[in-house]
Design a protein around this motif. Sequence first.
Motif, mmCIF file in Angstrom:
data_model
loop_
_atom_site.group_PDB
_atom_site.id
_atom_site.type_symbol
_atom_site.label_atom_id
_atom_site.label_comp_id
_atom_site.label_asym_id
_atom_site.label_seq_id
_atom_site.Cartn_x
_atom_site.Cartn_y
_atom_site.Cartn_z
ATOM 1 N N PRO A 277 38.507 1.334 13.504
ATOM 2 C CA PRO A 277 38.903 2.551 14.223
ATOM 3 C C PRO A 277 38.724 2.487 15.737
ATOM 4 O O PRO A 277 39.421 3.172 16.465
ATOM 5 C CB PRO A 277 38.038 3.644 13.601
ATOM 6 N N ASN B 71 44.799 7.567 20.175
ATOM 7 C CA ASN B 71 43.686 6.814 19.587
ATOM 8 C C ASN B 71 43.601 7.142 18.095
ATOM 9 O O ASN B 71 44.305 8.015 17.602
ATOM 10 C CB ASN B 71 42.369 7.123 20.308
ATOM 11 N N PHE B 72 42.723 6.456 17.411
ATOM 12 C CA PHE B 72 42.605 6.608 15.958
ATOM 13 C C PHE B 72 42.317 8.047 15.548
ATOM 14 O O PHE B 72 42.858 8.542 14.565
ATOM 15 C CB PHE B 72 41.513 5.665 15.423
ATOM 16 N N ASN B 73 41.466 8.730 16.291
ATOM 17 C CA ASN B 73 41.061 10.097 15.934
ATOM 18 C C ASN B 73 42.202 11.107 15.992
ATOM 19 O O ASN B 73 42.088 12.192 15.430
ATOM 20 C CB ASN B 73 39.898 10.562 16.814
ATOM 21 N N GLU B 74 43.282 10.783 16.679
ATOM 22 C CA GLU B 74 44.428 11.694 16.790
ATOM 23 C C GLU B 74 45.451 11.504 15.665
ATOM 24 O O GLU B 74 46.436 12.224 15.599
ATOM 25 C CB GLU B 74 45.123 11.526 18.142
ATOM 26 N N TRP C 226 47.927 2.604 17.847
ATOM 27 C CA TRP C 226 47.856 2.448 16.398
ATOM 28 C C TRP C 226 49.256 2.581 15.818
ATOM 29 O O TRP C 226 50.032 3.426 16.260
ATOM 30 C CB TRP C 226 46.925 3.490 15.790
ATOM 31 N N SER D 287 47.190 11.933 12.238
ATOM 32 C CA SER D 287 47.180 13.053 11.285
ATOM 33 C C SER D 287 46.739 12.611 9.895
ATOM 34 O O SER D 287 46.909 11.450 9.503
ATOM 35 C CB SER D 287 48.578 13.678 11.194
ATOM 36 N N LYS D 288 46.197 13.560 9.136
ATOM 37 C CA LYS D 288 45.783 13.297 7.752
ATOM 38 C C LYS D 288 46.981 12.882 6.900
ATOM 39 O O LYS D 288 46.850 12.067 5.997
ATOM 40 C CB LYS D 288 45.115 14.530 7.160
ATOM 41 N N SER E 266 46.497 2.801 25.297
ATOM 42 C CA SER E 266 46.732 4.115 24.704
ATOM 43 C C SER E 266 48.173 4.537 24.934
ATOM 44 O O SER E 266 48.515 5.685 24.790
ATOM 45 C CB SER E 266 45.779 5.151 25.301
#
Length: 187
Positions: free
Chosen positions: A162, A143-146, A27, A148-149, A168
Amino acid sequence: MFSLEVETTLEYLNKGGIILYPTDTIWGIGCDATNATAVSKIYQLKKRAESKSMLCLVSSIRMLEKYIYEIPDAAYDILEHSANPTTIIYDKPIGIAENLIADDDSLGMRLVKKGFAFELLKKLKRPLVSTSANISGYPAPKNFNEISKEILNGVDYVVNLPGESQNSKPSSIIKLKSDGLVQIIRK
């Protein structure tokens, strides 16, 4: 398959926005590579010094030739035969935002051959900045879940795919000088 997301993303890019999107590797954060103001927004979000250049994605050899003054012959062989995504650092980029170009007048560019980024580039018709979706100095998310906000909230648009990611890990990076010198930067 990606047409609605491509159209929505193009609206943000054409207004000078920065995006979070799936590349052919990991990403990335991106913008129109010809828009210096948008490029500056990425540097600010990443807390990255503008002296550290970022790379760009292109969708075709023709697009690459439009933005690099002279492409060494070896680059064509590398682009044709590399099995994995490979970024090549070229001398003398042209028509690109000045704040993307390294102090030695070079720029990394990668030819994307499939996926969302490829479809987006075909419609944008200009190179797209691609830098890992992390704050400078922190690991690149796998990946997308990693992601940061801070990054998610700092971009103008998050591409709504997502689960879309081809790899990766980042691309290989090769520096290819106009005089034929080849240097491997990252395997």
